[in-house]
Design a protein around this motif. Structure first.
Motif, mmCIF file in Angstrom:
data_model
loop_
_atom_site.group_PDB
_atom_site.id
_atom_site.type_symbol
_atom_site.label_atom_id
_atom_site.label_comp_id
_atom_site.label_asym_id
_atom_site.label_seq_id
_atom_site.Cartn_x
_atom_site.Cartn_y
_atom_site.Cartn_z
ATOM 1 N N VAL A 87 0.958 -1.131 -0.060
ATOM 2 C CA VAL A 87 0.021 -0.031 -0.067
ATOM 3 C C VAL A 87 0.835 1.186 -0.032
ATOM 4 C CG1 VAL A 87 -1.936 1.150 1.240
ATOM 5 C CG2 VAL A 87 -1.816 -1.179 1.221
ATOM 6 N N LEU A 88 0.632 2.021 -0.963
ATOM 7 C CA LEU A 88 1.385 3.209 -1.205
ATOM 8 C C LEU A 88 0.698 4.563 -0.880
ATOM 9 C CD1 LEU A 88 2.664 1.003 -3.365
ATOM 10 C CD2 LEU A 88 3.964 2.925 -4.081
ATOM 11 N N LYS A 89 1.093 5.256 -0.024
ATOM 12 C CA LYS A 89 0.129 6.558 0.625
ATOM 13 C C LYS A 89 0.840 7.788 0.082
ATOM 14 C CE LYS A 89 -2.578 7.696 3.986
ATOM 15 N NZ LYS A 89 -3.033 7.444 5.457
ATOM 16 N N LEU A 90 0.459 8.287 -0.820
ATOM 17 C CA LEU A 90 1.056 9.556 -1.598
ATOM 18 C C LEU A 90 0.643 10.785 -0.838
ATOM 19 C CD1 LEU A 90 1.433 7.238 -3.587
ATOM 20 C CD2 LEU A 90 1.676 9.064 -5.066
ATOM 21 N N LYS A 91 1.422 11.576 -0.395
ATOM 22 C CA LYS A 91 0.959 13.044 0.166
ATOM 23 C C LYS A 91 0.551 13.799 -0.889
ATOM 24 C CE LYS A 91 1.498 12.352 4.643
ATOM 25 N NZ LYS A 91 0.446 12.145 5.363
ATOM 26 N N ARG A 92 -0.622 14.268 -1.023
ATOM 27 C CA ARG A 92 -1.151 15.544 -1.800
ATOM 28 C C ARG A 92 -1.737 16.656 -1.201
ATOM 29 N NH1 ARG A 92 -0.940 13.692 -7.477
ATOM 30 N NH2 ARG A 92 0.442 11.985 -7.468
ATOM 31 N N MET A 93 -1.475 17.844 -1.589
ATOM 32 C CA MET A 93 -2.091 19.094 -1.304
ATOM 33 C C MET A 93 -2.259 18.745 0.362
ATOM 34 S SD MET A 93 -4.762 19.392 -4.245
ATOM 35 C CE MET A 93 -5.927 20.215 -3.268
ATOM 36 N N LEU A 94 -3.097 19.093 1.111
ATOM 37 C CA LEU A 94 -3.167 19.466 2.619
ATOM 38 C C LEU A 94 -3.772 18.137 3.264
ATOM 39 C CD1 LEU A 94 -3.697 23.052 3.504
ATOM 40 C CD2 LEU A 94 -1.679 21.633 3.874
ATOM 41 N N LEU A 95 -4.946 17.737 2.806
ATOM 42 C CA LEU A 95 -5.950 16.692 3.301
ATOM 43 C C LEU A 95 -6.103 15.605 2.298
ATOM 44 C CD1 LEU A 95 -8.491 19.084 4.832
ATOM 45 C CD2 LEU A 95 -6.651 17.913 6.017
ATOM 46 N N LEU A 96 -6.010 15.611 1.135
ATOM 47 C CA LEU A 96 -6.160 14.813 -0.029
ATOM 48 C C LEU A 96 -5.096 13.782 -0.045
ATOM 49 C CD1 LEU A 96 -8.161 16.988 -2.136
ATOM 50 C CD2 LEU A 96 -9.256 15.487 -0.700
ATOM 51 N N ASP A 97 -4.604 12.809 0.694
ATOM 52 C CA ASP A 97 -3.626 11.643 0.428
ATOM 53 C C ASP A 97 -4.056 10.979 -0.793
ATOM 54 O OD1 ASP A 97 -2.216 12.998 2.106
ATOM 55 O OD2 ASP A 97 -2.497 11.595 3.703
ATOM 56 N N VAL A 98 -3.281 10.333 -1.448
ATOM 57 C CA VAL A 98 -3.907 9.387 -2.463
ATOM 58 C C VAL A 98 -3.165 7.880 -1.993
ATOM 59 C CG1 VAL A 98 -3.547 8.563 -4.791
ATOM 60 C CG2 VAL A 98 -3.783 10.921 -4.345
ATOM 61 N N THR A 99 -3.937 6.920 -2.089
ATOM 62 C CA THR A 99 -3.537 5.503 -1.565
ATOM 63 C C THR A 99 -3.727 4.506 -3.106
ATOM 64 O OG1 THR A 99 -4.186 5.669 0.348
ATOM 65 C CG2 THR A 99 -4.189 3.349 -0.399
ATOM 66 N N ILE A 100 -2.619 4.093 -3.311
ATOM 67 C CA ILE A 100 -2.439 3.055 -4.517
ATOM 68 C C ILE A 100 -1.772 1.471 -3.900
ATOM 69 C CG2 ILE A 100 -2.240 4.731 -6.344
ATOM 70 C CD1 ILE A 100 0.542 4.346 -6.425
ATOM 71 N N LYS A 101 -2.107 0.761 -4.671
ATOM 72 C CA LYS A 101 -1.485 -0.383 -4.313
ATOM 73 C C LYS A 101 -0.598 -1.234 -5.665
ATOM 74 C CE LYS A 101 -5.314 -1.833 -1.288
ATOM 75 N NZ LYS A 101 -6.234 -2.717 -0.893
ATOM 76 N N TRP A 102 0.583 -2.009 -5.092
ATOM 77 C CA TRP A 102 1.233 -2.584 -5.960
ATOM 78 C C TRP A 102 1.184 -4.150 -5.747
ATOM 79 C CZ3 TRP A 102 6.569 0.275 -6.460
ATOM 80 C CH2 TRP A 102 6.367 1.595 -7.186
ATOM 81 N N TYR A 103 1.338 -4.863 -6.479
ATOM 82 C CA TYR A 103 1.061 -6.385 -6.405
ATOM 83 C C TYR A 103 2.506 -7.086 -6.868
ATOM 84 C CZ TYR A 103 -3.671 -4.935 -6.013
ATOM 85 O OH TYR A 103 -4.773 -4.278 -5.648
ATOM 86 N N ARG A 104 2.639 -8.156 -6.001
ATOM 87 C CA ARG A 104 4.101 -8.733 -6.308
ATOM 88 C C ARG A 104 4.077 -9.447 -7.720
ATOM 89 N NH1 ARG A 104 8.296 -9.659 -3.163
ATOM 90 N NH2 ARG A 104 7.394 -9.350 -1.279
ATOM 91 N N TYR A 105 4.891 -9.398 -8.348
ATOM 92 C CA TYR A 105 5.190 -10.178 -9.615
ATOM 93 C C TYR A 105 5.780 -11.483 -9.485
ATOM 94 C CZ TYR A 105 6.413 -10.358 -14.593
ATOM 95 O OH TYR A 105 6.443 -10.953 -15.986
#
Length: 128
Positions: free
Chosen positions: A104-122
C-alpha cells in the motif's frame, strides 16, 4: 555440549523468526491495472524502485520511481515520482497485514487529500 546445541537451535529459530517478521519489499511489483512493472531493490543506504516495463506512452523505462526509502518498523518512507504530474512527493509504503504480496503506497497530496495506491508482487499470470 547439550547447552551448546540448545543455544544453537535457539539462535537458529530466533533468526528464522526475525527474518519471517520483516516484510521483503525487494523484487518485482506491478500496478493494479497491470500496465506497469517496477523493480524495488536495496542499495547500501536505502531502497529504490525503477520502472521496468510499461504499456503507457508517457512512461520512460528505467525511470527512478521510488527513492530515498528508509525503513521504520514495518513501514518505508521516501519519495515517489508521479509521471502524470511530473512531480516528486512524499510516500509511505507498507505491506498489507497478512499478505506481503500487496504493498500500500500512500502519497502526500495537498493538505488533506492523500492518494492511496496498491502494487502487487510479480509474477502476474495476465498482462505483460
Amino acid at each position: 555440549m547439550k547447552k551448546d546445541i540448545l543455544l544453537l537451535v535457539f539462535l537458529f529459530f530466533s533468526l528464522v523468526k526475525a527474518h519471517a517478521q520483516e516484510p521483503a519489499i525487494t523484487g518485482n511489483w506491478y500496478s493494479k491495472d497491470g500496465s506497469r512493472q517496477y523493480l524495488i531493490r536495496k542499495t547500501e543506504k536505502n531502497w529504490v524502485a525503477i520502472l521496468v516495463r510499461s504499456n503507457r506512452e508517457a512512461d520512460t523505462t528505467g525511470k527512478l520511481i521510488l527513492s530515498q526509502l528508509q525503513k521504520k518498523k514495518n513501514r518505508y518512507r521516501g519519495t515517489i515520482y508521479s509521471v502524470m504530474d511530473d512531480q516528486y512527493t512524499t510516500v509511505t509504503i507498507r505491506p498489507v497485514r497478512g499478505n506481503e504480496d500487496i504493498l500500500v503506497l500512500k502519497l502526500k497530496r495537498m493538505l488533506l487529500l492523500d492518494v492511496t495506491i496498491k502494487w502487487y508482487r510479480y509474477p502476474r499470470t495476465a498482462g505483460f
